[in-house]
Design an enzyme around this catalytic site. Structure first.
Site, short mmCIF file in Angstrom:
data_model
loop_
_atom_site.label_atom_id
_atom_site.label_comp_id
_atom_site.label_asym_id
_atom_site.label_seq_id
_atom_site.Cartn_x
_atom_site.Cartn_y
_atom_site.Cartn_z
CD GLU A 1 20.24 18.24 65.46
OE1 GLU A 1 19.07 18.42 65.03
OE2 GLU A 1 21.23 18.79 64.96
CB SER B 1 15.11 16.05 50.94
OG SER B 1 14.85 14.78 51.49
CE1 TYR C 1 13.61 12.71 65.48
CE2 TYR C 1 11.33 12.04 65.76
CZ TYR C 1 12.27 13.04 65.62
OH TYR C 1 11.88 14.37 65.65
CG ASP D 1 12.14 19.23 66.83
OD1 ASP D 1 12.42 18.16 67.42
OD2 ASP D 1 11.93 19.28 65.59
CG ASP E 1 13.39 18.96 60.00
OD1 ASP E 1 14.17 19.47 60.83
OD2 ASP E 1 13.26 17.72 59.86
C1 GLA Z 1 14.66 15.28 62.45
C2 GLA Z 1 13.24 15.73 62.78
C3 GLA Z 1 13.25 17.07 63.51
C4 GLA Z 1 14.19 17.02 64.72
C5 GLA Z 1 15.55 16.46 64.31
C6 GLA Z 1 16.47 16.27 65.49
O1 GLA Z 1 15.23 16.17 61.54
O2 GLA Z 1 12.49 15.86 61.58
O3 GLA Z 1 11.95 17.40 63.90
O4 GLA Z 1 13.63 16.29 65.76
O5 GLA Z 1 15.43 15.23 63.63
O6 GLA Z 1 16.83 17.49 66.04
#
Ligand code: GLA
Length: 379
Positions: free
Chosen positions: A33, A124, A218, A36, A169
């Protein structure tokens, strides 16, 4: 949703049968988590909840699409794309990136529907983007290149929609395989399919909490990780091993918060690599321990859980049938994921739902999910 119902809705709307039906799934991340965007490792799987589009090509460059879930229509022209607002921006953004990459797109008439809950951390939006890409591939007749489609979808999300996400994702929705998790190196974009252990159910535990301000938190995490990478003198935190992390932070002083963020990323990358090994060896017990360690690190070091996620994970871990549980996705609300003995999965679902309601006062949705196929042409 099944293909037949979607076909009927298309017929009601456009007075003809759709030529194609495409589907792109949401995902649940098993482990890895916030790694990426640090060029690290992730292990998501596509879930059996998806976005579906039924469509037929048009002779011109118009896109006419109805969202069955929102009961609204959108119309735009591929030759004059302009930013606006709402769900259709994901579709426009994807069209824009495909055209920028040199794809010649055809217009289409379409209806779409989906059952990936929004803002729950199950991607989604990636499902909408990849279903759109699959729809364009079908009507315009180009070959499906999962990695490139994921990259263009990420670009659409970053630049058109304005969300600064990583690549996980979109890769999961584009390239996943039924029955497997996707072990992805977010630097090279190379991937392998990792077998899900037998006799284990993957359970999604939706806390029903949806937090605002996710974007700013984030982005703040992203900058803290970049600051840490600069401090270590590397391109990305992916390049710091656990041993190197402890050696250097012992010798020199790094800001306490930045240190905690980096510690999560560095240890999480190692957990993903171990998770892939233990999955191959069928060691579910260890996989569960890695899930637990991941959550604790996200709670204490990366600080992206909320009370409800912590309560949910506790409720899950208290069940004897549970090997491990953790939050999944960006955090701050949304879902957790648990690994559970298959034969006790139903009992687990009921017990956790009841315990969570009692402790948080909120109703959760808890369900077993299956590893599904990435974006595909259904008809
Ligand atoms: C969201 C982002 C992903 C990733 C996750 C955390 O889903 O879209 O790219 O960074 O958070 O792992």
């Amino acid at each position: 949703m099944n293909a037949e119902t979607l076909q009927q809705s298309f017929s009601t709307h456009f007075n003809s049968k759709p030529e194609f039906i495409v589907r792109a799934p949401g995902r649940v991340n098993l482990i890895g988590e916030h790694t990426d965007y640090n060029d690290g490792f992730v292990l998501p799987m596509a879930i059996d909840r998806a976005m579906w589009i039924a469509l037929s090509p048009r002779d011109d460059s118009q896109i006419r699409i109805r969202s069955l879930d929102l009961e609204t229509d959108a119309v735009f022209d591929l030759h004059s794309l302009a930013k606006g607002e709402g769900w259709v921006e994901y579709i426009k953004g994807m069209a824009n990136e495909l055209q920028n990459a040199g794809y010649k797109l055809k217009g289409f008439d379409a209806v779409m529907t989906g059952d990936v809950p929004r803002a729950a951390g199950l991607s989604s939006s990636a499902a909408v983007e990849l279903a759109t890409a699959r729809a364009f591939a079908a009507v315009s007749g180009f070959k499906w290149d999962a990695t490139q489609m994921a990259q263009l979808a990420q670009k659409a999300e970053n630049e058109w929609v304005g969300v600064n996400c990583g690549i996980m994702d979109q890769m999961a929705s584009a390239a996943a395989k039924e029955g497997f998790a996707l072990f992805l190196d977010c630097r090279s974009l190379g991937y392998q399919y990792a077998p899900l252990p037998e006799n284990v159910s993957v359970v999604i535990l939706d806390t029903s909490t949806r937090r605002g301000l996710v974007d700013s938190a984030y982005n703040e995490r992203r900058s803290q990780c970049e600051e840490a990478a600069r401090w270590f003198g590397v391109k990305a935190l992916r390049d710091v091993s656990v041993a190197e992390f402890y050696r250097k932070t012992k010798e020199e002083k790094l800001d306490e918060v930045v240190l905690k963020r980096a510690r999560h990323i560095v240890t999480e990358n190692e957990r993903v690599l171990e998770a892939v090994q233990v999955m191959k060896a069928g060691n579910v017990k260890r996989l569960g321990e890695l899930f637990n360690a991941s959550h604790d690190s996200l709670r204490d070091d990366f600080e992206v859980t909320n009370d409800e996620l912590n309560i949910m994970v506790e409720c899950a871990r208290e069940q004897e049938s549970c090997y491990g549980a953790r939050m999944t996705g960006a955090g701050f609300g949304g879902c957790a994921v648990a690994l559970v003995q298959k034969e006790n999965a139903e009992e687990f679902v009921n017990a956790v739902s009841a315990a969570y309601r009692q402790r948080s006062g909120v109703d959760a949705s808890v369900y077993v999910c299956k590893a599904s196929e990435g974006a595909s042409l259904v008809k």
